[in-house]
Design an enzyme around this catalytic site. Structure first.
Site, PDB file in Angstrom:
ATOM      1  N   SER A 162       0.844  -1.203   0.102  1.00 30.36           N
ATOM      2  CA  SER A 162       0.239  -0.067  -0.068  1.00 30.36           C
ATOM      3  C   SER A 162       0.882   1.394  -0.185  1.00 30.36           C
ATOM      4  O   SER A 162       2.161   1.430   0.559  1.00 30.36           O
ATOM      5  CB  SER A 162      -0.641   0.140   1.349  1.00 30.36           C
ATOM      6  OG  SER A 162      -1.443   1.279   1.632  1.00 30.36           O
ATOM      7  N   GLU A 203       0.188   3.571   1.548  1.00 30.18           N
ATOM      8  CA  GLU A 203       0.075   4.178   2.873  1.00 30.18           C
ATOM      9  C   GLU A 203       1.537   4.089   3.621  1.00 30.18           C
ATOM     10  O   GLU A 203       1.728   4.485   4.717  1.00 30.18           O
ATOM     11  CB  GLU A 203      -1.014   3.393   3.714  1.00 30.18           C
ATOM     12  CG  GLU A 203      -1.414   3.962   5.279  1.00 30.18           C
ATOM     13  CD  GLU A 203      -1.886   5.091   5.137  1.00 30.18           C
ATOM     14  OE1 GLU A 203      -2.585   5.641   4.272  1.00 30.18           O
ATOM     15  OE2 GLU A 203      -2.049   5.746   6.512  1.00 30.18           O
ATOM     16  N   TYR A 255      -1.750   0.217  10.805  1.00 27.67           N
ATOM     17  CA  TYR A 255      -2.078  -0.403   9.492  1.00 27.67           C
ATOM     18  C   TYR A 255      -0.809  -0.465   8.524  1.00 27.67           C
ATOM     19  O   TYR A 255      -0.477  -1.238   7.824  1.00 27.67           O
ATOM     20  CB  TYR A 255      -3.335   0.218   8.700  1.00 27.67           C
ATOM     21  CG  TYR A 255      -3.347  -0.211   7.380  1.00 27.67           C
ATOM     22  CD1 TYR A 255      -3.924  -1.439   7.034  1.00 27.67           C
ATOM     23  CD2 TYR A 255      -2.947   0.611   6.324  1.00 27.67           C
ATOM     24  CE1 TYR A 255      -4.201  -1.841   5.482  1.00 27.67           C
ATOM     25  CE2 TYR A 255      -3.278   0.275   5.284  1.00 27.67           C
ATOM     26  CZ  TYR A 255      -3.602  -0.918   4.726  1.00 27.67           C
ATOM     27  OH  TYR A 255      -3.810  -1.389   3.344  1.00 27.67           O
TER      28      TYR A 255
HETATM   29  P1  NAP Z   1     -11.471  -4.272   1.641  1.00 29.35           P
HETATM   30  O1  NAP Z   1     -12.803  -4.088   0.754  1.00 29.35           O
HETATM   31  O2  NAP Z   1     -11.710  -3.980   3.039  1.00 29.35           O
HETATM   32  O3  NAP Z   1     -11.409  -5.966   1.811  1.00 29.35           O
HETATM   33  C1  NAP Z   1     -10.658  -6.582   2.682  1.00 29.35           C
HETATM   34  C2  NAP Z   1     -10.938  -8.085   2.592  1.00 29.35           C
HETATM   35  O4  NAP Z   1     -10.075  -8.976   3.401  1.00 29.35           O
HETATM   36  C3  NAP Z   1     -12.272  -8.480   2.859  1.00 29.35           C
HETATM   37  O5  NAP Z   1     -12.851  -9.693   1.798  1.00 29.35           O
HETATM   38  C4  NAP Z   1     -12.198  -9.213   4.360  1.00 29.35           C
HETATM   39  O6  NAP Z   1     -13.231 -10.274   4.328  1.00 29.35           O
HETATM   40  C5  NAP Z   1     -11.020  -9.749   4.133  1.00 29.35           C
HETATM   41  N1  NAP Z   1     -10.263  -9.947   5.453  1.00 29.35           N
HETATM   42  C6  NAP Z   1     -10.239  -9.039   6.611  1.00 29.35           C
HETATM   43  N2  NAP Z   1      -9.732  -9.651   7.635  1.00 29.35           N
HETATM   44  C7  NAP Z   1      -9.478 -11.119   7.276  1.00 29.35           C
HETATM   45  C8  NAP Z   1      -8.752 -12.034   7.908  1.00 29.35           C
HETATM   46  N3  NAP Z   1      -8.580 -11.967   8.906  1.00 29.35           N
HETATM   47  N4  NAP Z   1      -8.661 -13.248   7.228  1.00 29.35           N
HETATM   48  C9  NAP Z   1      -9.114 -13.461   5.856  1.00 29.35           C
HETATM   49  N5  NAP Z   1      -9.595 -12.367   5.250  1.00 29.35           N
HETATM   50  C10 NAP Z   1      -9.967 -11.370   6.010  1.00 29.35           C
HETATM   51  O7  NAP Z   1     -10.126  -3.993   1.069  1.00 29.35           O
HETATM   52  P2  NAP Z   1      -9.717  -3.890  -0.489  1.00 29.35           P
HETATM   53  O8  NAP Z   1     -10.013  -2.231  -0.764  1.00 29.35           O
HETATM   54  O9  NAP Z   1     -10.464  -4.693  -1.403  1.00 29.35           O
HETATM   55  O10 NAP Z   1      -8.160  -3.910  -0.691  1.00 29.35           O
HETATM   56  C11 NAP Z   1      -7.537  -4.977  -0.949  1.00 29.35           C
HETATM   57  C12 NAP Z   1      -6.213  -5.292  -0.399  1.00 29.35           C
HETATM   58  O11 NAP Z   1      -5.549  -4.184  -0.728  1.00 29.35           O
HETATM   59  C13 NAP Z   1      -6.183  -4.896   1.051  1.00 29.35           C
HETATM   60  O12 NAP Z   1      -4.992  -5.762   1.448  1.00 29.35           O
HETATM   61  C14 NAP Z   1      -5.837  -3.473   1.440  1.00 29.35           C
HETATM   62  O13 NAP Z   1      -5.035  -3.491   2.752  1.00 29.35           O
HETATM   63  C15 NAP Z   1      -5.005  -3.392   0.382  1.00 29.35           C
HETATM   64  N6  NAP Z   1      -4.877  -1.909  -0.414  1.00 29.35           N
HETATM   65  C16 NAP Z   1      -6.026  -1.399  -0.546  1.00 29.35           C
HETATM   66  C17 NAP Z   1      -6.109  -0.007  -1.244  1.00 29.35           C
HETATM   67  C18 NAP Z   1      -7.376   0.785  -1.902  1.00 29.35           C
HETATM   68  O14 NAP Z   1      -7.258   1.746  -1.864  1.00 29.35           O
HETATM   69  N7  NAP Z   1      -8.367  -0.099  -1.907  1.00 29.35           N
HETATM   70  C19 NAP Z   1      -4.730   0.365  -1.385  1.00 29.35           C
HETATM   71  C20 NAP Z   1      -3.476  -0.268  -1.385  1.00 29.35           C
HETATM   72  C21 NAP Z   1      -3.578  -1.556  -0.849  1.00 29.35           C
HETATM   73  P3  NAP Z   1     -14.729  -9.829   5.061  1.00 29.35           P
HETATM   74  O15 NAP Z   1     -15.582  -9.367   3.877  1.00 29.35           O
HETATM   75  O16 NAP Z   1     -15.171 -10.917   5.840  1.00 29.35           O
HETATM   76  O17 NAP Z   1     -14.408  -8.539   5.789  1.00 29.35           O
HETATM   77  N1  GDD Z   2     -12.342   7.122   6.210  1.00 28.51           N
HETATM   78  C1  GDD Z   2     -12.656   8.514   6.454  1.00 28.51           C
HETATM   79  N2  GDD Z   2     -13.704   8.911   6.926  1.00 28.51           N
HETATM   80  N3  GDD Z   2     -11.535   9.152   6.023  1.00 28.51           N
HETATM   81  C2  GDD Z   2     -11.751  10.598   6.276  1.00 28.51           C
HETATM   82  C3  GDD Z   2     -12.998  11.069   6.560  1.00 28.51           C
HETATM   83  C4  GDD Z   2     -13.963  10.101   7.028  1.00 28.51           C
HETATM   84  O1  GDD Z   2     -14.961  10.480   7.487  1.00 28.51           O
HETATM   85  N4  GDD Z   2     -12.746  12.404   6.625  1.00 28.51           N
HETATM   86  C5  GDD Z   2     -11.638  12.847   6.180  1.00 28.51           C
HETATM   87  N5  GDD Z   2     -10.930  11.617   5.872  1.00 28.51           N
HETATM   88  C6  GDD Z   2      -9.639  11.469   5.013  1.00 28.51           C
HETATM   89  C7  GDD Z   2      -8.705  10.768   6.061  1.00 28.51           C
HETATM   90  O2  GDD Z   2      -7.981  11.168   7.076  1.00 28.51           O
HETATM   91  C8  GDD Z   2      -7.391  10.245   4.956  1.00 28.51           C
HETATM   92  O3  GDD Z   2      -6.602  11.247   4.867  1.00 28.51           O
HETATM   93  C9  GDD Z   2      -8.268  10.321   3.680  1.00 28.51           C
HETATM   94  O4  GDD Z   2      -9.632  10.967   4.021  1.00 28.51           O
HETATM   95  C10 GDD Z   2      -8.547   9.094   3.001  1.00 28.51           C
HETATM   96  O5  GDD Z   2      -9.268   8.047   3.893  1.00 28.51           O
HETATM   97  P1  GDD Z   2      -9.813   6.820   3.626  1.00 28.51           P
HETATM   98  O6  GDD Z   2     -10.862   6.777   2.393  1.00 28.51           O
HETATM   99  O7  GDD Z   2     -10.086   5.840   4.949  1.00 28.51           O
HETATM  100  O8  GDD Z   2      -8.456   5.997   3.148  1.00 28.51           O
HETATM  101  P2  GDD Z   2      -6.664   5.856   3.592  1.00 28.51           P
HETATM  102  O9  GDD Z   2      -6.043   6.728   2.545  1.00 28.51           O
HETATM  103  O10 GDD Z   2      -6.768   6.235   4.910  1.00 28.51           O
HETATM  104  O11 GDD Z   2      -6.527   4.470   3.361  1.00 28.51           O
HETATM  105  C11 GDD Z   2      -7.007   3.587   2.143  1.00 28.51           C
HETATM  106  O12 GDD Z   2      -6.015   3.836   1.161  1.00 28.51           O
HETATM  107  C12 GDD Z   2      -4.544   2.936   1.338  1.00 28.51           C
HETATM  108  C13 GDD Z   2      -3.805   3.312   0.384  1.00 28.51           C
HETATM  109  O13 GDD Z   2      -2.891   4.647   0.506  1.00 28.51           O
HETATM  110  C14 GDD Z   2      -7.316   2.230   2.363  1.00 28.51           C
HETATM  111  O14 GDD Z   2      -7.853   1.602   1.318  1.00 28.51           O
HETATM  112  C15 GDD Z   2      -5.932   1.376   2.590  1.00 28.51           C
HETATM  113  O15 GDD Z   2      -6.535   0.150   2.894  1.00 28.51           O
HETATM  114  C16 GDD Z   2      -5.202   1.598   1.761  1.00 28.51           C
HETATM  115  O16 GDD Z   2      -3.931   0.954   1.929  1.00 28.51           O
END
Ligand code: NAP
Ligand code: GDD
Length: 337
Positions: A133, A135, A157
């Protein structure tokens, strides 16, 4: 014979798009799901057929990333060609409340996957994708962030993801495992979890427009993110495993925007005034914030031929249209009661 893929996190946003993509490519797809008291398979229901049908190509198995034994049993029994570790406690704010669990699921969980793949490797080579990520860059040391930018994680995280990143490199270098890190910047979609900021905004805006809600509470509006479309990004995961050698890649759009501008874009599309409906709630601030993410995906473009194809405006349109329709359905249900 078709290739077999094993996915953790198949019920999540990325898991659902990746499963869809792999099925389209002719893969047999196996997903690990957690037992829960309600259904968690809403995002993949449209892909799921009766597993006893001969044309079924998607199979679900119970397991958990924190349960290394069951995970290993599954991987050894299924003998997949490709393993995508997308499962994680993926919410940054929640990780401050549950640091130990986040470490177990997001950090040690990745180690469990790598260890299972190493054991399988004695019999059959399986390629491993680790969902790393942006992050991890945290309090960024340079902009734009590339594969060479050092990590400075800002919360539990990110620390767990940094651990998983290094273990992935370690298994590649120590055991010759084909293991890669996709360092993905934020990516969104109509399937995005509703507590992440983009979806929280589009969902609330649709409901406000139709009179179902009159307030949206948010935290830090000044943070900047590089937001892409999840469907574009899962293709990059697959491309990394098709490359002839294992390597790590940044996947990003190369554009960054504040949360405030995302909010304004969404509300403008629905002719709503944020001033009238949005309030700040300190509960949504984080103990440490990542202020700026902006990625350079030049390496992925040059080596994999990947680039983001969806603009922020197009992404917002997709999400707003979807969530307005969801709000309409909510109105219909309310009227029929
Ligand atoms: P998400 O929608 O939150 O999905 C997370 C998945 O992980 C769900 O299927 C959840 O299952 C499963 N999970 C959580 N805890 C688990 C456990 N203990 N054992 C097995 N499965 C578990 O996340 P996403 O946005 O699809 O992201 C996919 C991956 O990419 C994650 O690893 C995230 O950290 C990473 N990532 C995401 C982003 C982004 O912007 N979306 C960016 C960079 C990296 P349940 O449905 O049962 O909760
Ligand atoms: N969730 C959330 N809720 N975020 C908020 C809010 C709120 O009400 N208000 C402001 N934010 C700001 C957060 O402080 C952060 O700076 C930004 O919005 C994005 O927050 P999220 O959408 O929760 O995403 P994230 O950047 O913290 O994390 C996501 O992206 C990562 C990749 O950079 C997640 O998908 C992570 O799993 C992923 O790794």
């Amino acid at each position: 014979m078709s290739k077999r893929a094993f996915l953790t996190g198949i019920t999540g946003q990325d898991g659902s798009y990746l499963a869809e993509f792999l099925l389209e490519q002719g893969y047999e797809v196996h997903g690990m799901i957690r037992r829960a008291s309600t259904f968690t398979t809403g995002r993949i229901e449209h892909l799921y057929r009766d597993p006893h049908n001969s044309d079924a190509r998607l199979f679900l198995h119970y397991g958990d990333l924190t349960d290394g034994q069951s995970l290993t049993n599954l991987i050894l029994a299924l003998e997949p060609d490709e393993i995508y570790n997308l499962g994680a406690q993926s919410h940054v704010r929640v990780s401050f409340d549950q640091p130990a669990y986040t470490l177990q699921a997001t950090g040690a969980g990745a180690l469990n996957v790598l260890e299972a793949a190493r054991q399988l490797n004695k019999k059959k080579t399986a390629k491993v994708y680790q969902a790393s990520s942006s992050e991890m860059y945290g309090d960024v040391l340079e902009t734009p962030q590339t594969e060479k930018t050092p990590f400075r994680p800002q919360g539990p995280y990110a620390c767990a993801k940094v651990y998983a990143y290094h273990q992935t490199v370690n298994y590649r270098e120590s055991y010759g495992l084909f293991a890669v890190n996709g360092i993905l910047f934020n990516h969104e979609s109509p399937r995005r979890g509703e507590t992440f900021v983009t979806r929280k905004i589009t969902r609330a805006a649709g409901r406000i427009k139709l009179g179902l809600q009159d307030r949206l509470y948010l935290g830090n509006l000044d943070a900047k993110r590089d937001w892409g479309f999840a469907k574009d990004y899962v293709r990059a995961m697959w491309l990394m495993l098709q490359h002839h050698e294992p390597d790590d890649f940044v996947i990003a759009t190369g554009q960054t925007h504040t949360v405030r501008s995302f909010l304004e874009l969404v509300f403008a599309k629905l002719q709503l005034d944020p001033e009238q409906f949005v309030a700040i709630d300190p509960r949504y601030f984080r103990p440490a914030e990542v202020n700026l993410l902006l990625g350079s995906a030049e390496k992925a473009r040059d080596v994999l031929g990947w680039k983001a194809t969806t603009t922020l405006n197009e992404l917002v349109d997709l999400m707003v249209d979807h969530d307005l329709e969801l709000a309409r359905q909510e109105c219909l249900i309310a009227k029929s009661r």
